[in-house]
Enzyme design. Sequence first.
Site, PDB file in Angstrom:
ATOM      1  N   CYS B  51       0.839  -1.212   0.000  1.00 57.69           N
ATOM      2  CA  CYS B  51       0.000   0.000   0.000  1.00 57.69           C
ATOM      3  C   CYS B  51       0.868   1.253   0.000  1.00 57.69           C
ATOM      4  O   CYS B  51       1.723   1.421   0.871  1.00 57.69           O
ATOM      5  CB  CYS B  51      -0.902  -0.015   1.227  1.00 57.69           C
ATOM      6  N   CYS B  54       0.518   3.348   3.429  1.00 57.62           N
ATOM      7  CA  CYS B  54       0.930   2.865   4.749  1.00 57.62           C
ATOM      8  C   CYS B  54       2.272   3.484   5.169  1.00 57.62           C
ATOM      9  O   CYS B  54       3.098   3.840   4.316  1.00 57.62           O
ATOM     10  CB  CYS B  54       1.041   1.330   4.739  1.00 57.62           C
ATOM     11  N   HIS B 116      -4.154   0.528   8.028  1.00 60.50           N
ATOM     12  CA  HIS B 116      -4.634   0.230   6.684  1.00 60.50           C
ATOM     13  C   HIS B 116      -6.112  -0.159   6.687  1.00 60.50           C
ATOM     14  O   HIS B 116      -6.794  -0.064   5.660  1.00 60.50           O
ATOM     15  CB  HIS B 116      -3.790  -0.912   6.104  1.00 60.50           C
ATOM     16  N   ASN B 156     -13.514   9.771  -0.966  1.00 60.92           N
ATOM     17  CA  ASN B 156     -14.187   8.717  -1.721  1.00 60.92           C
ATOM     18  C   ASN B 156     -13.928   7.420  -0.984  1.00 60.92           C
ATOM     19  O   ASN B 156     -12.778   7.013  -0.831  1.00 60.92           O
ATOM     20  CB  ASN B 156     -13.621   8.605  -3.138  1.00 60.92           C
ATOM     21  N   SER B 164      -9.308   4.313  -5.225  1.00 64.55           N
ATOM     22  CA  SER B 164      -8.349   3.386  -5.808  1.00 64.55           C
ATOM     23  C   SER B 164      -7.410   2.789  -4.760  1.00 64.55           C
ATOM     24  O   SER B 164      -6.553   1.983  -5.089  1.00 64.55           O
ATOM     25  CB  SER B 164      -7.549   4.068  -6.924  1.00 64.55           C
ATOM     26  N   HIS B 167      -6.810   2.035   1.903  1.00 70.20           N
ATOM     27  CA  HIS B 167      -6.303   2.668   3.128  1.00 70.20           C
ATOM     28  C   HIS B 167      -7.113   3.951   3.361  1.00 70.20           C
ATOM     29  O   HIS B 167      -7.088   4.854   2.513  1.00 70.20           O
ATOM     30  CB  HIS B 167      -4.814   2.995   2.955  1.00 70.20           C
ATOM     31  N   HIS B 169      -8.478   7.335   3.585  1.00 70.39           N
ATOM     32  CA  HIS B 169      -7.857   8.635   3.321  1.00 70.39           C
ATOM     33  C   HIS B 169      -8.860   9.578   2.674  1.00 70.39           C
ATOM     34  O   HIS B 169      -9.846   9.145   2.091  1.00 70.39           O
ATOM     35  CB  HIS B 169      -6.639   8.467   2.394  1.00 70.39           C
ATOM     36  N   GLN B 171      -9.064  13.692   0.624  1.00 68.81           N
ATOM     37  CA  GLN B 171      -8.290  14.561  -0.245  1.00 68.81           C
ATOM     38  C   GLN B 171      -8.662  16.018  -0.025  1.00 68.81           C
ATOM     39  O   GLN B 171      -9.721  16.324   0.527  1.00 68.81           O
ATOM     40  CB  GLN B 171      -8.537  14.206  -1.713  1.00 68.81           C
TER      41      GLN B 171
HETATM   42  O1  LIG Z   1      -7.733  10.717  -6.763  1.00 69.45           O
HETATM   43  P1  LIG Z   1      -8.299   9.328  -6.813  1.00 69.45           P
HETATM   44  O2  LIG Z   1      -8.942   8.922  -5.514  1.00 69.45           O
HETATM   45  O3  LIG Z   1      -7.345   8.307  -7.305  1.00 69.45           O
HETATM   46  O4  LIG Z   1      -9.487   9.417  -7.896  1.00 69.45           O
HETATM   47  C1  LIG Z   1     -10.847   9.417  -7.618  1.00 69.45           C
HETATM   48  O5  LIG Z   1     -11.279  10.669  -7.091  1.00 69.45           O
HETATM   49  C2  LIG Z   1     -11.142  11.785  -7.968  1.00 69.45           C
HETATM   50  C3  LIG Z   1     -11.743  12.991  -7.295  1.00 69.45           C
HETATM   51  O6  LIG Z   1     -13.099  12.800  -6.983  1.00 69.45           O
HETATM   52  C4  LIG Z   1     -11.796  11.519  -9.320  1.00 69.45           C
HETATM   53  O7  LIG Z   1     -11.470  12.582 -10.204  1.00 69.45           O
HETATM   54  C5  LIG Z   1     -11.349  10.201  -9.938  1.00 69.45           C
HETATM   55  O8  LIG Z   1     -12.073   9.950 -11.101  1.00 69.45           O
HETATM   56  C6  LIG Z   1     -11.570   9.096  -8.907  1.00 69.45           C
HETATM   57  O9  LIG Z   1     -11.133   7.865  -9.415  1.00 69.45           O
END
Ligand SMILES: O=P(O)(O)O[C@H]1O[C@H](CO)[C@@H](O)[C@H](O)[C@H]1O
Lengths: 351, 351
Positions: B51, B54, B116, B156, B164, B167, B169, B171
């Site tokens: 990961c 991590c 994780h 997300n 993706s 873990h 997290h 943004q």
């Molecule tokens: O940045 P990540 O988590 O890899 O990406 C994810 O979140 C982003 C922000 O919502 C999007 O634009 C991506 O399409 C999604 O896969």
Amino acid sequence: MSFDYSSHSHRRYNPLTRAWILCSPHRNQRPWQGQKEKVNQEDRPHYDSQCYLCPGNKRAHGDINPNYTSTFCFMNDFAAVQDDQPSSTSDDEQDDLLRIQGVRGECHVICFSPRHDLTMAEMTTDDIVKIIYQWIKCYRDMASKDFIRYVQIFENKGQAMGCSNPHPHGQLWCLERTPVEPQREFDSLIAYREIHHGHCLLCDYAKREIKEQTRIVVENDTFLCVVPFWAVWPFEVLLLPKDHVTCLPQLSSRQIDDLADALRRITCRYDNLFQCPFPYSMGIHQAPVRQNHDYAHLHFHFYPPLLRSATIRKFLVGFEMLAEPQRDLTPEQAANQLRACSEIHYKQQHQ
Amino acid sequence: MSFDYSSHSHRRYNPLTRAWILCSPHRNQRPWQGQKEKVNQEDRPHYDSQCYLCPGNKRAHGDINPNYTSTFCFMNDFAAVQDDQPSSTSDDEQDDLLRIQGVRGECHVICFSPRHDLTMAEMTTDDIVKIIYQWIKCYRDMASKDFIRYVQIFENKGQAMGCSNPHPHGQLWCLERTPVEPQREFDSLIAYREIHHGHCLLCDYAKREIKEQTRIVVENDTFLCVVPFWAVWPFEVLLLPKDHVTCLPQLSSRQIDDLADALRRITCRYDNLFQCPFPYSMGIHQAPVRQNHDYAHLHFHFYPPLLRSATIRKFLVGFEMLAEPQRDLTPEQAANQLRACSEIHYKQQHQ
Ligand SMILES: O=P(O)(O)O[C@H]1O[C@H](CO)[C@@H](O)[C@H](O)[C@H]1O
Ligand SMILES: O=P(O)(O)O[C@H]1O[C@H](CO)[C@@H](O)[C@H](O)[C@H]1O
């Protein structure tokens, strides 16, 4: 260093919805470790005895489909709107915070053909002409019901786009009220017309795209298909007549042929892009029924989710839902990729 | 027959975004033959050597994560916006049809903890307080950069929401321009204030929900969490302070504790609803940085896709994209279901 729209982050403005889109061209190289889409490459049979859309089969509430040989239209068995409910009182509409209104309507399903396996991408232009005539008939039928104001025609194709039955079909949701998206577009078209001395936004836009050339994917005498300057989905396209036409029933028979030609060519290019049945949601925007609606300009939106392969899609999630749609390649780059695709379906090429 | 909002189709109005939502309560019984979501019920390890989030592991461009013991924040290796690009010329902004503008910014990632496997739903309130302080620090840091105007914090969670890396997290995307959604909300808040003699839309809305009770899911002294009257996603919630607070740094330490309490309780109820790690996109709307922004009212949106079980989600596709968001159960029914869930996590219950 000067600003370069093919590599630097920027926003583009959608004059139809009056909203911005964030474009990050340098980001398309990002590795992907998230969800992979399933690809259905298996050949489906022409007829499936378990399919509730195939000719002669039984549907959810017991009706038997006729042995139809062309398109087939019926009332949705699980309709989101109904005609047999009371009209709502308007009291609650006065509330600033909790505003609510009743919506009556009808939902219909249109099977594109008896064939369980035949998508638009593999149909002949003549087959597609039949679908267009069915859309026109449905739109006309709805115009005769006085509680229907707007008819939304659309197709969800592929499991990734929430389609629950692979037998190629579209839907019509017919509503007492014009929904949010078409209303927003109508408002934009009307406002543009006022500012620009009677010009239509989409007529002007089509001319502009023909001049610029860079975003055109498919073109014939009367129709144009572009990756719009403000596309949100990676390979989104906008398909529209070059001349001003407000709704499907206004199309001449020559325009209907050209529309079928454009639909065949764009859906075929889509399938060829990643050599798979390309998922999308497609929908038609046109004038509301029975209105004085010269401001409307008929057009088709295609919203396909795939980004880099048959299994890697674009997720419009966190930032996109909370802040602003975001894309990783420019519309010009997407148009280039679609232009490089053949108009002979990959399944036919391998034969 | 009189109109019944718990069974007849209707629309509800979202005063924050000024858009309608179609609600079809009778439609939730529809059988589902489409895509099923994968459920990840396997227990993840505390640490995963593969990961890139991590502690101690190597990231995409070669940086090594420190052996962090609490939250950990770093610059996104695949940022959608960058600070090292030229500012764009404004010429193109004059174009009515092809309007474009440059966007500089920064993208950061915040790991919620070294673990994780530890999602917010299973964290203690004290753990979540640490995340809130990290958000506050990041927001403050951005306020000191003069080209940043708006900070979008979001998470997300789950593959279904495009995440993706499992873990836990979140943004931060920090931008030169206020994005579409927050700008639309600000415009609504400002307009409401003018019409209602200085009242705040969200302060008034919180009072109204406390009076009505039917949509409340979680409440404590200073925070309220409801399925909003105008929810789009089946189990969408809105979490907000009862008193007027414009942004995270304005919260008192008592409010921070209450916010952590509310976040723990709502995410735990989410996991318990279908006994699975409940996917969602979550995001914080608050005042833009460094502005005179008393009109803003801090709030969290949670947009979770699941509809009827851990594997059956709501697709917002064809009609929803082309016409108007549509939901199958009422917000009051959704709130009832969430209220029936325990605030002890199902994994702890089974121990
Ligand atoms: O940045 P990540 O988590 O890899 O990406 C994810 O979140 C982003 C922000 O919502 C999007 O634009 C991506 O399409 C999604 O896969
Ligand atoms: O009617 P269908 O195809 O079963 O359902 C699909 O399309 C509808 C209209 O876009 C959506 O509301 C549903 O969420 C989706 O699953």
